[in-house]
Design a protein around this motif. Structure first.
Motif, PDB file in Angstrom:
ATOM      1  N   VAL A  29      14.056  -6.901 -11.603  1.00  0.00           N
ATOM      2  CA  VAL A  29      13.060  -6.636 -12.356  1.00  0.00           C
ATOM      3  C   VAL A  29      13.100  -4.999 -12.628  1.00  0.00           C
ATOM      4  CG1 VAL A  29      10.606  -6.384 -12.440  1.00  0.00           C
ATOM      5  CG2 VAL A  29      11.543  -8.391 -11.287  1.00  0.00           C
ATOM      6  N   ILE A  30      13.295  -4.626 -13.976  1.00  0.00           N
ATOM      7  CA  ILE A  30      13.137  -3.169 -14.215  1.00  0.00           C
ATOM      8  C   ILE A  30      11.674  -2.703 -14.565  1.00  0.00           C
ATOM      9  CG2 ILE A  30      14.229  -1.423 -15.390  1.00  0.00           C
ATOM     10  CD1 ILE A  30      16.613  -3.160 -16.275  1.00  0.00           C
ATOM     11  N   ASN A  31      11.247  -1.971 -13.700  1.00  0.00           N
ATOM     12  CA  ASN A  31       9.818  -1.627 -13.858  1.00  0.00           C
ATOM     13  C   ASN A  31       9.831  -0.321 -14.573  1.00  0.00           C
ATOM     14  OD1 ASN A  31       7.086  -1.863 -13.950  1.00  0.00           O
ATOM     15  ND2 ASN A  31       6.850  -0.767 -11.697  1.00  0.00           N
ATOM     16  N   LYS A  32       8.631   0.023 -15.032  1.00  0.00           N
ATOM     17  CA  LYS A  32       8.586   1.359 -15.708  1.00  0.00           C
ATOM     18  C   LYS A  32       9.306   1.429 -17.234  1.00  0.00           C
ATOM     19  CE  LYS A  32       7.530   3.637 -11.507  1.00  0.00           C
ATOM     20  NZ  LYS A  32       7.705   4.866 -10.400  1.00  0.00           N
ATOM     21  N   SER A  33       9.661   0.267 -17.710  1.00  0.00           N
ATOM     22  CA  SER A  33      10.346   0.064 -18.847  1.00  0.00           C
ATOM     23  C   SER A  33       9.858   1.031 -20.101  1.00  0.00           C
ATOM     24  CB  SER A  33      10.860  -1.240 -19.211  1.00  0.00           C
ATOM     25  OG  SER A  33       9.422  -1.543 -19.572  1.00  0.00           O
ATOM     26  N   ILE A  39       9.919  -4.527 -17.340  1.00  0.00           N
ATOM     27  CA  ILE A  39       8.447  -4.737 -17.386  1.00  0.00           C
ATOM     28  C   ILE A  39       7.833  -3.354 -17.393  1.00  0.00           C
ATOM     29  CG2 ILE A  39       8.593  -6.996 -16.346  1.00  0.00           C
ATOM     30  CD1 ILE A  39       7.315  -5.759 -13.785  1.00  0.00           C
ATOM     31  N   SER A  40       6.430  -3.353 -17.594  1.00  0.00           N
ATOM     32  CA  SER A  40       5.701  -2.066 -16.931  1.00  0.00           C
ATOM     33  C   SER A  40       4.630  -2.745 -16.520  1.00  0.00           C
ATOM     34  CB  SER A  40       5.204  -1.293 -18.335  1.00  0.00           C
ATOM     35  OG  SER A  40       4.177  -0.457 -17.858  1.00  0.00           O
ATOM     36  N   ALA A  41       4.630  -2.649 -14.676  1.00  0.00           N
ATOM     37  CA  ALA A  41       3.517  -3.164 -14.098  1.00  0.00           C
ATOM     38  C   ALA A  41       2.093  -2.182 -14.303  1.00  0.00           C
ATOM     39  CB  ALA A  41       3.766  -2.850 -12.813  1.00  0.00           C
ATOM     40  N   VAL A  42       2.078  -0.963 -14.797  1.00  0.00           N
ATOM     41  CA  VAL A  42       1.095  -0.494 -15.007  1.00  0.00           C
ATOM     42  C   VAL A  42       0.397  -1.078 -16.591  1.00  0.00           C
ATOM     43  CG1 VAL A  42       0.080   1.964 -15.825  1.00  0.00           C
ATOM     44  CG2 VAL A  42       1.607   1.776 -14.117  1.00  0.00           C
ATOM     45  N   SER A 102      13.432   0.268  -3.626  1.00  0.00           N
ATOM     46  CA  SER A 102      13.132   1.669  -3.221  1.00  0.00           C
ATOM     47  C   SER A 102      11.680   1.896  -3.343  1.00  0.00           C
ATOM     48  CB  SER A 102      14.189   2.355  -3.975  1.00  0.00           C
ATOM     49  OG  SER A 102      15.518   2.186  -3.954  1.00  0.00           O
ATOM     50  N   SER A 103      11.480   3.176  -2.451  1.00  0.00           N
ATOM     51  CA  SER A 103       9.917   3.499  -2.618  1.00  0.00           C
ATOM     52  C   SER A 103       9.873   4.080  -3.785  1.00  0.00           C
ATOM     53  CB  SER A 103       9.814   4.647  -1.461  1.00  0.00           C
ATOM     54  OG  SER A 103       9.790   3.937  -0.398  1.00  0.00           O
ATOM     55  N   GLY A 104       8.532   3.956  -4.406  1.00  0.00           N
ATOM     56  CA  GLY A 104       8.251   4.638  -5.740  1.00  0.00           C
ATOM     57  C   GLY A 104       8.641   3.692  -6.957  1.00  0.00           C
ATOM     58  N   VAL A 105       9.470   2.385  -6.851  1.00  0.00           N
ATOM     59  CA  VAL A 105       9.739   1.639  -8.062  1.00  0.00           C
ATOM     60  C   VAL A 105       8.365   0.778  -8.455  1.00  0.00           C
ATOM     61  CG1 VAL A 105      12.075   1.652  -7.456  1.00  0.00           C
ATOM     62  CG2 VAL A 105      10.601  -0.199  -6.804  1.00  0.00           C
ATOM     63  N   GLY A 106       7.394   0.857  -7.803  1.00  0.00           N
ATOM     64  CA  GLY A 106       6.066   0.326  -8.462  1.00  0.00           C
ATOM     65  C   GLY A 106       5.851  -1.172  -7.712  1.00  0.00           C
ATOM     66  N   LYS A 107       6.315  -1.749  -6.716  1.00  0.00           N
ATOM     67  CA  LYS A 107       6.372  -2.972  -6.071  1.00  0.00           C
ATOM     68  C   LYS A 107       4.953  -3.146  -5.816  1.00  0.00           C
ATOM     69  CE  LYS A 107       8.989  -2.455  -2.442  1.00  0.00           C
ATOM     70  NZ  LYS A 107       9.269  -1.070  -2.859  1.00  0.00           N
ATOM     71  N   SER A 108       4.226  -2.204  -5.208  1.00  0.00           N
ATOM     72  CA  SER A 108       2.837  -2.347  -4.996  1.00  0.00           C
ATOM     73  C   SER A 108       1.998  -2.421  -6.295  1.00  0.00           C
ATOM     74  CB  SER A 108       2.098  -1.175  -3.998  1.00  0.00           C
ATOM     75  OG  SER A 108       2.929  -1.188  -2.804  1.00  0.00           O
ATOM     76  N   THR A 109       1.937  -1.669  -7.274  1.00  0.00           N
ATOM     77  CA  THR A 109       1.600  -1.847  -8.547  1.00  0.00           C
ATOM     78  C   THR A 109       1.722  -3.302  -9.219  1.00  0.00           C
ATOM     79  OG1 THR A 109       1.964   0.721  -8.861  1.00  0.00           O
ATOM     80  CG2 THR A 109       1.264  -0.554 -10.759  1.00  0.00           C
ATOM     81  N   LEU A 110       2.958  -3.695  -9.071  1.00  0.00           N
ATOM     82  CA  LEU A 110       3.260  -5.040  -9.543  1.00  0.00           C
ATOM     83  C   LEU A 110       2.402  -6.291  -8.778  1.00  0.00           C
ATOM     84  CD1 LEU A 110       4.715  -7.009 -11.241  1.00  0.00           C
ATOM     85  CD2 LEU A 110       6.529  -6.822  -9.634  1.00  0.00           C
ATOM     86  N   ILE A 111       2.128  -6.231  -7.371  1.00  0.00           N
ATOM     87  CA  ILE A 111       1.223  -6.947  -6.796  1.00  0.00           C
ATOM     88  C   ILE A 111       0.044  -6.931  -7.291  1.00  0.00           C
ATOM     89  CG2 ILE A 111       0.152  -7.215  -4.385  1.00  0.00           C
ATOM     90  CD1 ILE A 111       2.713  -8.330  -4.026  1.00  0.00           C
ATOM     91  N   ASN A 112      -0.431  -5.622  -7.076  1.00  0.00           N
ATOM     92  CA  ASN A 112      -1.891  -5.462  -7.944  1.00  0.00           C
ATOM     93  C   ASN A 112      -2.074  -6.067  -9.094  1.00  0.00           C
ATOM     94  OD1 ASN A 112      -2.542  -4.042  -5.499  1.00  0.00           O
ATOM     95  ND2 ASN A 112      -2.145  -2.015  -6.386  1.00  0.00           N
ATOM     96  N   ARG A 113      -1.136  -5.790 -10.077  1.00  0.00           N
ATOM     97  CA  ARG A 113      -1.244  -6.579 -11.455  1.00  0.00           C
ATOM     98  C   ARG A 113      -1.220  -8.001 -11.355  1.00  0.00           C
ATOM     99  NH1 ARG A 113      -2.391  -5.583 -16.409  1.00  0.00           N
ATOM    100  NH2 ARG A 113      -1.826  -3.235 -16.140  1.00  0.00           N
ATOM    101  N   LEU A 114      -0.134  -8.534 -10.479  1.00  0.00           N
ATOM    102  CA  LEU A 114      -0.227  -9.994 -10.615  1.00  0.00           C
ATOM    103  C   LEU A 114      -1.442 -10.520  -9.714  1.00  0.00           C
ATOM    104  CD1 LEU A 114       3.523 -10.502  -9.496  1.00  0.00           C
ATOM    105  CD2 LEU A 114       2.330 -11.142 -11.771  1.00  0.00           C
TER     106      LEU A 114
END
Length: 364
Positions: A155-159, A184-187, A210-222
């Motif tokens: 999953v490539i976040n912040k695309s 994707i863009s989790a934001v 890694s830290s900062g890739v947006g895993k927690s943001t993705l969780i919040n989105r889902l």
């Protein structure tokens, strides 16, 4: 000892079936008669575990027998609880057989792999457009994901921050043959719907990256609501601080179960070659043409792999990454052997002490 309020979050009013409980689990659990309950580990906080049970959640410790054996439950494990309502306590006394085990090699000297999560169906390897999009790191993640038995998805976040989002998947094509790569863009939510086929009810997905890739943001989105703390990344290296400090299992609105993990600073390769073999299939295929069956592709005559590098068929960086992981695998295997020897010595030392104590008792 148990506590009625879970420490890692809210109590979930789900059934065991909602949590992934199957007929196979039921058959395995059938041998426990009496005051026992099944449950699934949602998170661990130092010496206690939050366990989801049928219709609720409890916070418990583990039995002394499990502790002495070094068998510590991981997030995602199905466990057996000794339930004693009159005493107001529940204790984990056994861990049911694991379908899959996602672990990384230890960075210490004892040779023990570190369990990240258990009973995983799919691993979302989360990276981000920018500096984190690193093929060599993805190869490493793929190796440990394949070794777990779970299917990997990149999953490539912040695309939305990339100049050409459509080209992001192409950047990983050489290392992710046959692996889904989803920008994707989790934001903003763009592309998140493409994760739907991997989020079936009662299946379990682990997030790593890694830290900062947006895993927690993705969780919040889902989850459709904020359940995990997030933070901004640093501009100079595009990294974030570790806002997620414990591994935790969430039940998504659609019924899938997702395990969020703290950012991994170091990812050891573990002690199995299965993951490496699945990550570098073209090198293993080329190796069948080497003159020597034990060729290490490091200068031996008649090496078909090096010949492929020479004629441009195989990228040199790809071979170097394979060599690096194989050297690390050999080192991890050596550490594991040393760890087993130390464990055996410790066991025999304990037996000797017990024998001396018995002789002293008889001599009284």
């Amino acid at each position: 000892m148990s506590q009625p309020t879970p420490r890692c979050g809210e109590s979930y009013p789900y059934t065991l079936k909602d949590l992934g409980w199957t007929e196979e689990h039921e058959r395995t659990f059938a041998k426990y008669t009496g005051p026992y309950l099944p449950g699934r580990v949602a998170c661990r906080q130092k010496t206690v575990w939050d366990v989801l049970i049928d219709g609720g959640s409890v916070t418990v410790g583990i039995s002394g027998a499990l502790r002495r054996l070094g068998r510590f439950p991981a997030v995602g494990d199905f466990v057996v609880l000794l339930h004693q309502p009159k005493a107001g306590t529940s204790t984990i006394v056994d861990i049911l057989p694991r379908k899959t085990l996602f672990e990384r090699g230890s960075t210490g000297r004892d040779g023990a792999d570190q369990v990240i999560a258990a009973n995983i169906d799919t691993v979302f390897i989360v990276t981000a457009a920018g500096r984190d999009l690193n093929a060599r790191r993805i190869e490493r993640y793929l190796a440990i994901a394949r070794a777990s038995g779970a299917r990997p998805v990149i999953v490539i976040n912040k695309s939305d921050l990339a100049d050409d989002p459509a080209a992001l998947a192409g950047d990983l094509a050489a290392v992710a043959t046959g692996i889904p790569v989803i920008p994707i863009s989790a934001v903003s939510g763009e592309g998140v719907d493409r994760l739907g086929p991997y989020l079936s009810p009662r299946t379990t997905i682990a997030l790593i990256g890694s830290s900062g890739v947006g895993k927690s943001t993705l969780i919040n989105r889902l989850m459709d609501r904020p359940v995990q703390e997030t933070s901004d990344v640093r501009e100079y290296d595009e990294r974030g601080r570790h806002t997620t400090t414990v591994r935790q299992l969430f039940v998504l609105p659609g019924g899938a179960l997702m395990i969020d993990n703290p950012g991994l600073r170091e990812v050891g390769i573990g002690t199995t070659s299965a993951g490496i073999a699945g990550t570098f299939p073209e090198i293993l295929e080329l190796a069948e043409g080497c003159r020597f069956s034990n060729c290490r592709h490091e200068g031996e005559p008649g090496c078909a792999v090096q010949a492929a590098v020479a004629d441009g068929t195989l990228p040199a960086a790809r071979l170097e990454s394979y060599r690096r992981l194989m050297r690390e695998l050999a080192f991890e295997e050596e550490k594991a052997e040393i760890g087993l020897v130390r464990l055996e010595k410790k066991r025999w030392k304990g037996i000797g002490k017990l024998a001396r104590d018995i002789r002293k008792t008889k001599g009284r």
